[in-house]
Design a protein around this motif. Structure first.
Motif, PDB file in Angstrom:
ATOM      1  N   PRO A  50       0.824  -1.225   0.000  1.00  0.00           N
ATOM      2  CA  PRO A  50       0.000   0.000   0.000  1.00  0.00           C
ATOM      3  C   PRO A  50       0.853   1.269   0.000  1.00  0.00           C
ATOM      4  CG  PRO A  50      -0.894  -1.605   1.530  1.00  0.00           C
ATOM      5  CD  PRO A  50       0.441  -2.134   1.096  1.00  0.00           C
ATOM      6  N   PHE A  51       1.918   1.274   0.784  1.00  0.00           N
ATOM      7  CA  PHE A  51       2.799   2.436   0.806  1.00  0.00           C
ATOM      8  C   PHE A  51       3.544   2.583  -0.518  1.00  0.00           C
ATOM      9  CE2 PHE A  51       3.903   4.385   5.119  1.00  0.00           C
ATOM     10  CZ  PHE A  51       2.595   4.326   5.539  1.00  0.00           C
ATOM     11  N   ARG A  52       4.006   1.475  -1.057  1.00  0.00           N
ATOM     12  CA  ARG A  52       4.735   1.568  -2.325  1.00  0.00           C
ATOM     13  C   ARG A  52       3.830   2.135  -3.418  1.00  0.00           C
ATOM     14  NH1 ARG A  52       8.756  -2.607  -5.541  1.00  0.00           N
ATOM     15  NH2 ARG A  52       8.699  -1.457  -7.508  1.00  0.00           N
ATOM     16  N   GLY A  53       2.576   1.700  -3.440  1.00  0.00           N
ATOM     17  CA  GLY A  53       1.642   2.229  -4.431  1.00  0.00           C
ATOM     18  C   GLY A  53       1.473   3.729  -4.304  1.00  0.00           C
ATOM     19  N   PHE A  54       1.366   4.212  -3.077  1.00  0.00           N
ATOM     20  CA  PHE A  54       1.221   5.650  -2.847  1.00  0.00           C
ATOM     21  C   PHE A  54       2.433   6.412  -3.372  1.00  0.00           C
ATOM     22  CE2 PHE A  54       2.196   9.402  -0.339  1.00  0.00           C
ATOM     23  CZ  PHE A  54       0.999  10.107  -0.359  1.00  0.00           C
ATOM     24  N   PHE A  55       3.636   5.951  -3.031  1.00  0.00           N
ATOM     25  CA  PHE A  55       4.844   6.662  -3.429  1.00  0.00           C
ATOM     26  C   PHE A  55       5.064   6.599  -4.937  1.00  0.00           C
ATOM     27  CE2 PHE A  55       5.593   6.754   1.038  1.00  0.00           C
ATOM     28  CZ  PHE A  55       6.477   7.795   1.262  1.00  0.00           C
ATOM     29  N   GLU A  56       4.722   5.484  -5.550  1.00  0.00           N
ATOM     30  CA  GLU A  56       4.864   5.397  -7.004  1.00  0.00           C
ATOM     31  C   GLU A  56       3.882   6.317  -7.705  1.00  0.00           C
ATOM     32  OE1 GLU A  56       6.775   1.002  -7.826  1.00  0.00           O
ATOM     33  OE2 GLU A  56       4.585   1.162  -7.730  1.00  0.00           O
ATOM     34  N   GLU A  57       2.694   6.467  -7.156  1.00  0.00           N
ATOM     35  CA  GLU A  57       1.726   7.402  -7.724  1.00  0.00           C
ATOM     36  C   GLU A  57       2.222   8.841  -7.682  1.00  0.00           C
ATOM     37  OE1 GLU A  57      -1.943   6.873  -5.701  1.00  0.00           O
ATOM     38  OE2 GLU A  57      -2.389   4.939  -6.648  1.00  0.00           O
ATOM     39  N   LYS A  58       3.101   9.132  -6.722  1.00  0.00           N
ATOM     40  CA  LYS A  58       3.686  10.469  -6.601  1.00  0.00           C
ATOM     41  C   LYS A  58       4.936  10.625  -7.459  1.00  0.00           C
ATOM     42  CE  LYS A  58       0.508  11.372  -3.662  1.00  0.00           C
ATOM     43  NZ  LYS A  58      -0.691  12.144  -4.094  1.00  0.00           N
ATOM     44  N   GLY A  59       5.268   9.588  -8.219  1.00  0.00           N
ATOM     45  CA  GLY A  59       6.366   9.677  -9.163  1.00  0.00           C
ATOM     46  C   GLY A  59       7.725   9.281  -8.640  1.00  0.00           C
ATOM     47  N   LEU A  60       7.791   8.694  -7.448  1.00  0.00           N
ATOM     48  CA  LEU A  60       9.082   8.302  -6.879  1.00  0.00           C
ATOM     49  C   LEU A  60       9.459   6.890  -7.331  1.00  0.00           C
ATOM     50  CD1 LEU A  60       7.921  10.575  -4.864  1.00  0.00           C
ATOM     51  CD2 LEU A  60       9.661   9.709  -3.303  1.00  0.00           C
TER      52      LEU A  60
END
Length: 255
Positions: A21-31
């Motif tokens: 869940p955290f990885r999905g959030f950060f990837e959505e922010k372009g990281l």
């Protein structure tokens, strides 16, 4: 600092799905994100996994992640849950990461339990014999009481059913650091110069905020400690986890 690479580290008995869940959030922010795992944690429960994990140490897991970090072009920010938070601290003390976000980090050498529930958990381990020679699995009632206590029962079962066995030696090094002749989880504070964010769920019974705060305090100004109301040990899997991930990202962007 520019947007960093993020490396997610999971806890005991787990694999990268607990940080998804955290990885999905950060990837959505372009990281750019990575989710390495520790040796043999990709094996399903069974004889092969049991024999592979028997005797494995936290030091082995640190070596695994260190080798992975060497493949990166830059020092990442590590976001670690439970054991992953402890490993992040060990990596930080070696100057291998830019910063660490520790979600209910497991305790390091020298951290003493502050609650009766923690002491009861230690007594439980002592009562089962030489567990350090075994590869224990998860007990649902224990996990629900200590780690998933704020979640609906259905979600508790879903998470427990996906968790696997773990090296008993690793559990020994976590809970009984005072008897570990190799002092595996000892931090050299004289070398520590990496900023760390300690996030502690107010309802975590494995590493409660009173204990987590004593651990964070040992770092002095390097550590930021935040207690998250109403959250358990696995708070990255709880409802509204995006708000917690946003808090992490906001802190990272202040560095």
């Amino acid at each position: 600092m520019s947007e960093p690479t993020i490396v997610f580290l999971h806890g005991t008995n787990a694999s990268p799905w607990t940080m998804a869940p955290f990885r999905g959030f950060f990837e959505e922010k372009g990281l750019t994100c990575h989710s390495p795992t520790y040796r043999h944690h990709d094996l399903p429960d069974g004889e092969e996994r049991t024999e592979a994990l028997r005797g494995a140490s936290i030091a082995d897991y640190v070596a695994d992640i260190t080798a992975f970090l060497e493949t990166l072009d830059t020092k990442p920010v590590v976001i670690g849950h439970s054991l992953g938070g402890l490993i992040a601290q060990l990596l930080a003390a070696r100057g291998l990461i830019a910063a660490g976000v520790l979600i209910n980090s497991s305790i390091i050498n020298g951290t003493v339990p502050t609650t009766e529930m923690e002491r009861a958990l230690g007594k439980m381990f002592m009562s089962v014999g030489p567990f350090w020679n075994e590869v224990p699995g998860q007990d649902f009632e224990l996990l629900a009481t200590y780690g998933l206590n704020t979640m609906p029962v259905e979600q508790q079962h879903e998470i427990c059913d996906r968790l696997n066995t773990e090296s008993g030696q690793v559990l020994f090094e976590l809970f009984f650091w005072m008897y570990d002749v190799k002092q595996t989880t000892r931090i050299d504070f004289d070398r520590a110069n990496t900023p760390l964010l300690f996030l502690s769920g107010s309802e975590d019974k494995v590493v409660p905020p009173t204990t987590a705060k004593t651990m964070a305090d040992r770092y002095g100004p390097l550590a930021t400690f935040i207690e998250i109301p109403g959250r358990c040990h696995y708070m990255q899997l709880e409802k509204d986890h995006d708000a917690l991930a946003r808090r992490c990202l906001d802190w990272i962007r202040t560095l």
